[in-house]
Design a protein around this motif. Structure first.
Motif, PDB file in Angstrom:
ATOM      1  N   GLN A  67      50.615  35.012  35.276  1.00 33.28           N
ATOM      2  CA  GLN A  67      50.942  35.025  33.856  1.00 33.28           C
ATOM      3  C   GLN A  67      52.448  35.155  33.639  1.00 33.28           C
ATOM      4  OE1 GLN A  67      48.552  34.480  31.351  1.00 33.28           O
ATOM      5  NE2 GLN A  67      50.480  34.069  30.285  1.00 33.28           N
ATOM      6  N   THR A  68      53.083  35.989  34.445  1.00 34.02           N
ATOM      7  CA  THR A  68      54.541  36.105  34.370  1.00 34.02           C
ATOM      8  C   THR A  68      55.199  34.763  34.666  1.00 34.02           C
ATOM      9  OG1 THR A  68      54.481  38.437  35.030  1.00 34.02           O
ATOM     10  CG2 THR A  68      56.560  37.265  35.357  1.00 34.02           C
ATOM     11  N   LEU A  69      54.669  34.051  35.652  1.00 34.77           N
ATOM     12  CA  LEU A  69      55.218  32.745  36.027  1.00 34.77           C
ATOM     13  C   LEU A  69      55.178  31.769  34.857  1.00 34.77           C
ATOM     14  CD1 LEU A  69      54.445  30.784  39.293  1.00 34.77           C
ATOM     15  CD2 LEU A  69      54.302  29.648  37.087  1.00 34.77           C
ATOM     16  N   ASN A 115      47.179  31.815  30.927  1.00 42.66           N
ATOM     17  CA  ASN A 115      47.257  31.247  29.581  1.00 42.66           C
ATOM     18  C   ASN A 115      48.658  30.675  29.367  1.00 42.66           C
ATOM     19  OD1 ASN A 115      44.609  32.106  28.826  1.00 42.66           O
ATOM     20  ND2 ASN A 115      45.407  34.177  28.535  1.00 42.66           N
ATOM     21  N   VAL A 116      48.740  29.377  29.165  1.00 45.23           N
ATOM     22  CA  VAL A 116      50.033  28.720  28.995  1.00 45.23           C
ATOM     23  C   VAL A 116      50.262  28.459  27.509  1.00 45.23           C
ATOM     24  CG1 VAL A 116      51.477  26.746  29.612  1.00 45.23           C
ATOM     25  CG2 VAL A 116      49.765  27.605  31.243  1.00 45.23           C
ATOM     26  N   ARG A 117      51.194  29.204  26.931  1.00 44.95           N
ATOM     27  CA  ARG A 117      51.532  28.934  25.539  1.00 44.95           C
ATOM     28  C   ARG A 117      52.357  27.648  25.477  1.00 44.95           C
ATOM     29  NH1 ARG A 117      55.904  32.350  26.867  1.00 44.95           N
ATOM     30  NH2 ARG A 117      57.894  31.587  26.017  1.00 44.95           N
ATOM     31  N   LYS A 118      52.340  27.018  24.352  1.00 46.18           N
ATOM     32  CA  LYS A 118      53.080  25.771  24.203  1.00 46.18           C
ATOM     33  C   LYS A 118      54.521  26.063  23.767  1.00 46.18           C
ATOM     34  CE  LYS A 118      49.602  23.147  25.268  1.00 46.18           C
ATOM     35  NZ  LYS A 118      48.590  24.142  25.586  1.00 46.18           N
ATOM     36  N   ILE A 131      57.667  28.510  30.342  1.00 50.82           N
ATOM     37  CA  ILE A 131      57.864  28.048  28.960  1.00 50.82           C
ATOM     38  C   ILE A 131      59.181  28.579  28.393  1.00 50.82           C
ATOM     39  CG2 ILE A 131      56.875  27.967  26.645  1.00 50.82           C
ATOM     40  CD1 ILE A 131      55.393  26.360  28.862  1.00 50.82           C
ATOM     41  N   ASP A 132      59.560  29.796  28.775  1.00 51.24           N
ATOM     42  CA  ASP A 132      60.872  30.314  28.369  1.00 51.24           C
ATOM     43  C   ASP A 132      61.987  29.395  28.863  1.00 51.24           C
ATOM     44  OD1 ASP A 132      59.742  32.503  27.123  1.00 51.24           O
ATOM     45  OD2 ASP A 132      60.125  33.883  28.787  1.00 51.24           O
ATOM     46  N   ASN A 135      61.730  35.610  40.633  1.00 46.66           N
ATOM     47  CA  ASN A 135      61.362  37.038  40.670  1.00 46.66           C
ATOM     48  C   ASN A 135      60.024  37.370  40.008  1.00 46.66           C
ATOM     49  OD1 ASN A 135      63.855  37.307  41.879  1.00 46.66           O
ATOM     50  ND2 ASN A 135      64.879  38.016  40.020  1.00 46.66           N
ATOM     51  N   TYR A 136      59.172  36.380  39.822  1.00 45.06           N
ATOM     52  CA  TYR A 136      57.878  36.648  39.200  1.00 45.06           C
ATOM     53  C   TYR A 136      56.917  37.360  40.156  1.00 45.06           C
ATOM     54  CZ  TYR A 136      55.721  32.970  41.942  1.00 45.06           C
ATOM     55  OH  TYR A 136      55.247  32.230  42.986  1.00 45.06           O
ATOM     56  N   ALA A 137      57.136  37.181  41.468  1.00 41.49           N
ATOM     57  CA  ALA A 137      56.201  37.723  42.462  1.00 41.49           C
ATOM     58  C   ALA A 137      56.714  39.016  43.078  1.00 41.49           C
ATOM     59  CB  ALA A 137      55.956  36.690  43.557  1.00 41.49           C
TER      60      ALA A 137
END
Length: 323
Positions: A300-302, A18-21, A307-308, A99-101
């Motif tokens: 999801q972390t990625l 889920n990609v927030r805007k 977006i951050d 570091n997401y993985a």
């Protein structure tokens, strides 16, 4: 007047999450994927100021035709798809994901190691061939099984992923030695030992690669290195295709120079049908389709970090900047 940024995601289907805007005013356009020949036209048509790409390349020629682009947000750790020198020349900021993985890739690494050390593929094939059913005893032998406890894991590279892999190895009772391009001041505290390239290569029961692909690391393991490994050793590559000479690896596996290999990456992805490893049918070789990174949680972390990164850049405090 506040600028409305125009964001184009070139390969949205490369991540299942889920990609927030972003939190600021913007126009959003996304494509499931983008053929190489359509990249510039799509970005020019949208007058994109922010480009999101996972694997769609943005070379110097493309960037020269995109005067509106201010930010390239790479939805991955590797940034070799972007000409960083050209981006800098045009004043374009490039960010990546970090570091997401840290859980999913080390777990996949050990899935490969365990499958190979426990001979899961070989025994599965034996059962499919009816050998257990015809056995004179309750169990079936034929492929030597080796415990991880008491064996040696050699790591090339000790970033976040190498470090997480070492932690799992120690939980299995493995000794861990590391060869890294920079000193490791926390090695003793981590329970690992720094070692030379030669020691890792020649004494490890399992070698796992956790390095980026650079001019210095390309084909770092070729025929002359593979022949120096222990005959029983496993070679695991969940890092980057190109770190290992694929033809030399296939030859080493066919001739029994090494004990086995587990790979999640190839030089060309997706691979051509004649790739030598793609067509290697051996019980001591496992190939997975660049999926080590792709757990539901990791993806999801990625995208959350993606977006951050964009929000931080817009706020004037860019993070995870490359180059």
């Amino acid at each position: 007047m506040t600028e409305t940024h125009r964001i184009v995601f070139l390969d949205r289907d490369s991540v299942i999450a889920n990609v927030r805007k972003p939190s600021f005013a913007h126009e959003w356009t996304e494509y499931p994927s983008t053929p190489a020949g359509e990249t510039v036209q799509r970005l020019r048509d949208a007058r994109a100021t922010i480009v999101i790409t996972n694997k769609v390349a943005l070379g110097a020629d493309a960037l020269a035709q995109l005067p509106d682009v201010e930010l390239i947000a790479v939805a991955a750790t590797g940034t070799n798809i972007v000409d960083l020198a050209a981006a800098k020349e045009h004043g374009i900021v490039v960010t990546n994901i970090r570091n997401y993985a840290v859980h999913t890739l080390p777990e996949h690494t050990f899935a490969l190691i365990l499958a190979l050390r426990r001979q899961l593929v070989a025994y599965r094939e034996d059962i499919a061939a009816g050998l257990w059913q015809k056995s004179e005893r309750f169990c079936l032998f034929g492929h030597p099984i080796s415990d991880l406890a008491g064996s040696r894991l050699g790591l090339f590279g000790y970033g976040a992923l190498g470090k997480a892999t070492a932690q799992i190895a120690r939980a299995f009772g493995m000794e861990v030695i590391v060869h890294n391009r920079s000193p490791l001041p926390d090695a003793a505290a981590d329970g690992v030992r720094e070692a030379s390239f030669d020691e890792v290569l020649e004494t490890s029961d399992v070698i796992s690669l956790h390095l980026p692909l650079t001019d210095q690391t390309r084909n770092m393991l070729s025929a002359k290195e593979l022949i120096r490994m222990k005959r029983s050793a496993l070679l695991i590559n969940t890092a980057r295709g190109g770190l290992v000479d694929e033809v030399a690896l296939a030859d080493a596996l066919r001739s029994g120079l090494i004990g086995g290999a587990g790979f999640d990456v190839l030089v060309t992805e997706p691979p051509p049908t004649d790739n030598v490893l793609l067509n290697l049918r051996l019980p001591n070789f496992i190939l997975t389709p660049h999926s080590a990174w792709a757990s539901t949680q990791a993806m999801q972390t990625l995208v959350d970090q993606l977006i951050d990164n964009i929000d931080a850049w817009h706020a004037g405090a860019p993070r995870n900047v490359v180059g």
